[in-house]
Design a protein around this motif. Structure first.
Motif, PDB file in Angstrom:
ATOM      1  N   ASP A 119      47.728  42.037  25.739  1.00 52.94           N
ATOM      2  CA  ASP A 119      48.521  43.030  26.472  1.00 52.94           C
ATOM      3  C   ASP A 119      47.948  43.286  27.857  1.00 52.94           C
ATOM      4  O   ASP A 119      48.648  43.797  28.735  1.00 52.94           O
ATOM      5  CB  ASP A 119      48.567  44.353  25.695  1.00 52.94           C
ATOM      6  CG  ASP A 119      49.304  44.221  24.371  1.00 52.94           C
ATOM      7  OD1 ASP A 119      50.359  43.555  24.362  1.00 52.94           O
ATOM      8  OD2 ASP A 119      48.832  44.768  23.364  1.00 52.94           O
ATOM      9  N   ALA A 120      46.689  42.958  28.054  1.00 51.48           N
ATOM     10  CA  ALA A 120      46.019  43.210  29.329  1.00 51.48           C
ATOM     11  C   ALA A 120      46.136  42.022  30.263  1.00 51.48           C
ATOM     12  O   ALA A 120      46.325  40.878  29.832  1.00 51.48           O
ATOM     13  CB  ALA A 120      44.539  43.533  29.084  1.00 51.48           C
ATOM     14  N   VAL A 121      46.006  42.299  31.565  1.00 56.89           N
ATOM     15  CA  VAL A 121      45.848  41.262  32.576  1.00 56.89           C
ATOM     16  C   VAL A 121      44.353  41.032  32.732  1.00 56.89           C
ATOM     17  O   VAL A 121      43.573  41.993  32.774  1.00 56.89           O
ATOM     18  CB  VAL A 121      46.474  41.704  33.915  1.00 56.89           C
ATOM     19  CG1 VAL A 121      46.215  40.669  34.999  1.00 56.89           C
ATOM     20  CG2 VAL A 121      47.966  41.956  33.741  1.00 56.89           C
ATOM     21  N   HIS A 122      43.926  39.786  32.819  1.00 61.71           N
ATOM     22  CA  HIS A 122      42.501  39.480  32.848  1.00 61.71           C
ATOM     23  C   HIS A 122      42.066  39.007  34.230  1.00 61.71           C
ATOM     24  O   HIS A 122      42.792  38.276  34.910  1.00 61.71           O
ATOM     25  CB  HIS A 122      42.163  38.408  31.815  1.00 61.71           C
ATOM     26  CG  HIS A 122      42.349  38.851  30.399  1.00 61.71           C
ATOM     27  ND1 HIS A 122      41.314  38.874  29.482  1.00 61.71           N
ATOM     28  CD2 HIS A 122      43.438  39.314  29.735  1.00 61.71           C
ATOM     29  CE1 HIS A 122      41.774  39.316  28.314  1.00 61.71           C
ATOM     30  NE2 HIS A 122      43.057  39.589  28.451  1.00 61.71           N
ATOM     31  N   ALA A 123      40.871  39.434  34.614  1.00 62.78           N
ATOM     32  CA  ALA A 123      40.263  38.987  35.874  1.00 62.78           C
ATOM     33  C   ALA A 123      38.825  38.596  35.582  1.00 62.78           C
ATOM     34  O   ALA A 123      38.092  39.346  34.931  1.00 62.78           O
ATOM     35  CB  ALA A 123      40.307  40.102  36.920  1.00 62.78           C
ATOM     36  N   TRP A 124      38.432  37.421  36.058  1.00 59.61           N
ATOM     37  CA  TRP A 124      37.057  36.969  35.853  1.00 59.61           C
ATOM     38  C   TRP A 124      36.167  37.431  36.995  1.00 59.61           C
ATOM     39  O   TRP A 124      36.584  37.422  38.163  1.00 59.61           O
ATOM     40  CB  TRP A 124      37.013  35.442  35.747  1.00 59.61           C
ATOM     41  CG  TRP A 124      37.322  34.944  34.365  1.00 59.61           C
ATOM     42  CD1 TRP A 124      37.812  35.668  33.331  1.00 59.61           C
ATOM     43  CD2 TRP A 124      37.151  33.609  33.881  1.00 59.61           C
ATOM     44  NE1 TRP A 124      37.977  34.873  32.233  1.00 59.61           N
ATOM     45  CE2 TRP A 124      37.575  33.604  32.535  1.00 59.61           C
ATOM     46  CE3 TRP A 124      36.701  32.434  34.450  1.00 59.61           C
ATOM     47  CZ2 TRP A 124      37.548  32.463  31.749  1.00 59.61           C
ATOM     48  CZ3 TRP A 124      36.680  31.297  33.657  1.00 59.61           C
ATOM     49  CH2 TRP A 124      37.086  31.304  32.328  1.00 59.61           C
ATOM     50  N   CYS A 125      34.956  37.786  36.651  1.00 62.28           N
ATOM     51  CA  CYS A 125      33.978  38.243  37.638  1.00 62.28           C
ATOM     52  C   CYS A 125      33.623  37.107  38.604  1.00 62.28           C
ATOM     53  O   CYS A 125      33.189  36.038  38.181  1.00 62.28           O
ATOM     54  CB  CYS A 125      32.727  38.741  36.920  1.00 62.28           C
ATOM     55  SG  CYS A 125      31.331  39.106  38.004  1.00 62.28           S
ATOM     56  N   GLY A 126      33.792  37.367  39.910  1.00 61.14           N
ATOM     57  CA  GLY A 126      33.492  36.349  40.905  1.00 61.14           C
ATOM     58  C   GLY A 126      32.022  36.012  41.005  1.00 61.14           C
ATOM     59  O   GLY A 126      31.658  34.872  41.329  1.00 61.14           O
ATOM     60  N   ALA A 127      31.159  36.994  40.736  1.00 61.85           N
ATOM     61  CA  ALA A 127      29.722  36.729  40.817  1.00 61.85           C
ATOM     62  C   ALA A 127      29.296  35.706  39.771  1.00 61.85           C
ATOM     63  O   ALA A 127      28.450  34.843  40.038  1.00 61.85           O
ATOM     64  CB  ALA A 127      28.937  38.026  40.642  1.00 61.85           C
TER      65      ALA A 127
END
Length: 302
Positions: A119-127
């Motif tokens: 149900d969530a939108v996912h974002a990966w950590c750029g670091a």
């Protein structure tokens, strides 16, 4: 014992030395446990507020307790912190009561345990991405030139997103975003082309990483396509780091699973209060007199 990461045994000794008050280690641990027991209204309030937030940071870290391995999970924002303990499975992640059904954006590392949160939108950590790219590029700067190009792209995109936010923009200009996406896809294509016919371990690692970047473009570039999303997951890492600090101060292991669970709850309270500019001792006094302080909103008005 929580706010200053002092082991319960040392805290009991300090009370005796400074105040002349004799107390046992069990008494000090009991006070922490009592505090955790009083904090359920606070934890429920934080869970409710976090579920309303548009963007959450999430992370997990291992700890040793009672001779075994256990994980501490965090869900947080700039003004809220929620920690809970468990294993590392999807069920353990859900047990925190924050992420099940959450429909905002979660900023996280690449751990697959979060993939069930559909149900969530996912974002990966750029670091994390930059660290992975650096490891491959430093091992072979010529053969893994794509990794250097991808790292340059991420740094450039982060600066562009930061400048847009500072200017009050709601999104990057279309031409800028198109340039970023084109650069990104070009780096991925080069990474695959340069590595897919080579048989060295480094080539296999480079190919695996290039394919990962290709498969997860949307998550990796989320910070550029949605300016409400941060480039890194640093907030989560800062909020969960005290678990490691306390563990090191306690000889590398928690004596009991309950002690670690109590610490997670009390630290959630103190961390959140500090984010709102409140004195930790003051909110502890309130906890034991009139009840827990409760955050009034997701964040300060305005």
């Amino acid at each position: 014992t929580v706010a200053n990461h002092v082991p319960v045994g040392r805290a009991a000794g300090l009370l005796g030395d400074l105040l002349g008050v004799g107390c046992s280690v069990g008494f000090v641990a009991g006070v922490r446990g009592r505090a955790a027991g009083l904090l359920e209204p606070f934890m429920e309030r934080v869970r409710a507020l976090l579920r309303q937030a548009g963007v959450l940071g999430v992370d997990e870290t291992p700890g040793r307790a009672a001779g075994g391995l256990v994980y501490v999970h965090v869900a947080c924002t700039e003004f809220l912190t929620h920690l809970h303990t468990g294993g590392r499975s999807a069920e353990d992640i859900d047990a925190g009561g924050v992420l099940v059904g959450y429909a905002g954006t979660i900023v996280r590392d690449g751990y697959a345990g979060y993939a069930h949160l559909v149900d969530a939108v996912h974002a990966w950590c750029g670091a994390h991405g930059l660290r992975d790219l650096r490891a491959v590029w430093e091992a072979d700067p010529v053969g893994q030139a794509w990794a250097g190009a991808m790292a340059d792209l991420l740094v450039y995109a982060n600066r562009a997103a930061g400048a847009a936010r500072a200017a009050g923009a709601q999104a990057l200009e279309g031409a800028t975003l198109a340039q970023i996406v084109g650069w990104y896809r070009g780096a991925v294509a080069k990474g695959i082309a340069d590595n897919q016919r080579r048989r060295t371990q480094l080539a296999k690692d480079g190919l695996r990483l290039a394919r990962r970047f290709g498969a997860h473009e949307a998550m990796i570039l989320r910070f550029a396509t949605d300016l409400t999303v941060a480039f890194t997951n640093n907030q989560s890492e800062r909020d969960i780091r005290p678990v490691k600090v306390q563990q090191r101060a306690s000889g590398g292991c928690w004596r009991t699973l309950q002690g670690l669970a109590d610490f997670a709850i009390v630290w959630s309270y103190l961390s959140t209060a500090a984010k709102w500019g409140l004195d930790k001792l003051a909110v502890l006094r309130q906890l034991f007199t009139t009840g827990p302080w409760l955050p009034p909103a997701i964040g300060p008005a305005g």
